[in-house]
Design an enzyme around this catalytic site. Structure first.
Site, PDB file in Angstrom:
ATOM      1  N   ARG A  94      25.415  -4.489 -24.137  1.00  0.00           N
ATOM      2  CA  ARG A  94      24.416  -4.734 -23.091  1.00  0.00           C
ATOM      3  C   ARG A  94      24.303  -3.557 -22.128  1.00  0.00           C
ATOM      4  O   ARG A  94      23.199  -3.176 -21.718  1.00  0.00           O
ATOM      5  CB  ARG A  94      24.775  -6.003 -22.324  1.00  0.00           C
ATOM      6  CG  ARG A  94      23.752  -6.430 -21.289  1.00  0.00           C
ATOM      7  CD  ARG A  94      22.465  -6.917 -21.928  1.00  0.00           C
ATOM      8  NE  ARG A  94      21.445  -5.888 -22.098  1.00  0.00           N
ATOM      9  CZ  ARG A  94      20.513  -5.921 -23.018  1.00  0.00           C
ATOM     10  NH1 ARG A  94      20.442  -6.914 -23.881  1.00  0.00           N
ATOM     11  NH2 ARG A  94      19.628  -4.947 -23.107  1.00  0.00           N
TER      12      ARG A  94
ATOM     13  N   LYS B 252      11.995   8.209  -5.332  1.00  0.00           N
ATOM     14  CA  LYS B 252      11.955   6.744  -5.434  1.00  0.00           C
ATOM     15  C   LYS B 252      12.635   6.311  -6.722  1.00  0.00           C
ATOM     16  O   LYS B 252      12.018   5.785  -7.654  1.00  0.00           O
ATOM     17  CB  LYS B 252      10.516   6.252  -5.359  1.00  0.00           C
ATOM     18  CG  LYS B 252       9.859   6.570  -4.016  1.00  0.00           C
ATOM     19  CD  LYS B 252       8.394   6.202  -3.999  1.00  0.00           C
ATOM     20  CE  LYS B 252       7.746   6.580  -2.670  1.00  0.00           C
ATOM     21  NZ  LYS B 252       6.304   6.291  -2.626  1.00  0.00           N
TER      22      LYS B 252
ATOM     23  N   LYS C 199       7.194  15.805   6.334  1.00  0.00           N
ATOM     24  CA  LYS C 199       6.252  14.694   6.320  1.00  0.00           C
ATOM     25  C   LYS C 199       5.844  14.383   7.757  1.00  0.00           C
ATOM     26  O   LYS C 199       6.292  15.036   8.703  1.00  0.00           O
ATOM     27  CB  LYS C 199       6.866  13.491   5.613  1.00  0.00           C
ATOM     28  CG  LYS C 199       7.366  13.828   4.197  1.00  0.00           C
ATOM     29  CD  LYS C 199       7.495  12.635   3.312  1.00  0.00           C
ATOM     30  CE  LYS C 199       6.153  12.203   2.785  1.00  0.00           C
ATOM     31  NZ  LYS C 199       6.258  11.127   1.775  1.00  0.00           N
TER      32      LYS C 199
ATOM     33  N   GLU D 155       3.442  18.077   4.078  1.00  0.00           N
ATOM     34  CA  GLU D 155       2.428  17.035   3.957  1.00  0.00           C
ATOM     35  C   GLU D 155       1.354  17.234   5.026  1.00  0.00           C
ATOM     36  O   GLU D 155       1.661  17.486   6.190  1.00  0.00           O
ATOM     37  CB  GLU D 155       3.079  15.663   4.129  1.00  0.00           C
ATOM     38  CG  GLU D 155       2.103  14.494   4.110  1.00  0.00           C
ATOM     39  CD  GLU D 155       2.789  13.189   4.458  1.00  0.00           C
ATOM     40  OE1 GLU D 155       3.145  12.451   3.537  1.00  0.00           O
ATOM     41  OE2 GLU D 155       2.974  12.927   5.670  1.00  0.00           O
TER      42      GLU D 155
ATOM     43  N   ASP E 121      -1.831  14.126   1.226  1.00  0.00           N
ATOM     44  CA  ASP E 121      -1.449  12.721   1.172  1.00  0.00           C
ATOM     45  C   ASP E 121      -2.658  11.811   1.340  1.00  0.00           C
ATOM     46  O   ASP E 121      -3.354  11.855   2.360  1.00  0.00           O
ATOM     47  CB  ASP E 121      -0.418  12.420   2.266  1.00  0.00           C
ATOM     48  CG  ASP E 121       0.158  11.028   2.143  1.00  0.00           C
ATOM     49  OD1 ASP E 121       0.519  10.624   1.018  1.00  0.00           O
ATOM     50  OD2 ASP E 121       0.252  10.329   3.176  1.00  0.00           O
TER      51      ASP E 121
END
Length: 275
Positions: free
Chosen positions: A94, A129, A161, A190, A211
């Site tokens: 598994r 992510k 950002k 960004e 963005d």
């Protein structure tokens, strides 16, 4: 995290104090051959961690891979033959499949995005992510699927950002501060509109992250930037929209879904006793 540590933790979670079903049903010393087969079309990744899983359960297991990572494969393809202690193969089953299915799912989805922009100059990027603990493996899977890796973490590239810009006093101030403090690191900034784009360019940003620009906005931004910086599109990218975004002329498209939303690739393991 090292592969061996990852495998050890995964097996501890699954096997715990012992596989009670195998203890009850498999006579000690029984040997068997396990065959892993692909049940859906896809691109495989994760061989190293799957192999480490089998070897952690049986150091003497014999493994034969019948395909290579990154190859497009059809359902029914024989992927791996593992020969060894039957109980050990069952203990590894598994966990090994979980790794293979997860990473192959990332590679398969990435291949779909890479195919969607084929013939353009745009490259598909991953993001941070990722599944905690699996980042390097998932980024390797992106590469197996034909994608390009973005930064690994917070330490190997400056990515400014909106929150960083707000703390620094604006996009231009943030770019100048980052270039002064880390002049040898790659830098991406960004921008949310053309005013910020101009400000970042004036400060010397070598790549602009556009963005949530729509297609018309992307075309205007790419034309405005020219050859002064690389351009990257991000935000809300799907398989249906990625081709149109690439057609705007951006150099990169970053897709968080490659790692946060990839469905597992279906694989099966069948065990046969050796006589």
């Amino acid at each position: 995290m090292e592969i061996e540590d990852l495998v050890r933790a995964a097996l501890a979670e699954d096997v715990g104090t012992g596989d009670v079903t195998a203890i009850a049903t498999v006579p000690p010393g029984t040997r068997a051959v396990a065959r892993i087969t692909l049940k859906a079309p896809g691109v495989l990744s994760g061989f190293a961690v799957a192999e480490a899983t089998f070897r952690a359960c049986d150091a003497d297991v014999a493994l034969e891979w019948h395909v290579v990572e990154g190859e497009r494969l059809a359902p029914g393809t024989l992927v791996l033959t593992a020969t060894g202690d039957a109980a050990a193969l069952l203990a590894a089953e598994r966990t090994a499949l979980n790794f293979l299915q997860r990473l192959s799912g990332v590679a398969t989805l990435t291949r779909a995005y890479a195919d969607a922009v084929a013939g353009t100059s745009t490259r598909i990027l991953d993001t941070r992510k990722t599944t905690p603990g699996l980042r390097l493996l998932e980024k390797a899977a992106v590469a197996h699927g034909g994608g390009t890796n973005h930064r690994v973490g917070l330490y190997d590239e400056v990515l400014i950002k909106e929150n960083h810009a707000a703390m620094a006093g604006g996009v231009g101030a943030a770019v100048r501060a980052a270039r002064e403090r880390f002049p040898d690191l790659p830098l991406v900034c960004e921008v949310r509109d053309l005013a910020e784009l101009d400000e970042a360019l004036a400060a010397g940003a070598p790549r602009l992250l556009l963005d949530n620009f729509d297609e018309a906005g992307l075309r205007e931004a790419v034309a405005r930037v020219g050859d002064r910086a690389d351009t990257e599109s991000s935000g809300g990218v799907t398989l249906d929209s990625v081709r149109a975004r690439a057609a705007t002329g951006v150099d990169f498209i970053s897709v968080g879904a490659l790692t946060h939303s990839a469905p597992a690739l279906d694989l099966s393991l069948i065990l046969e006793p050796l006589t």
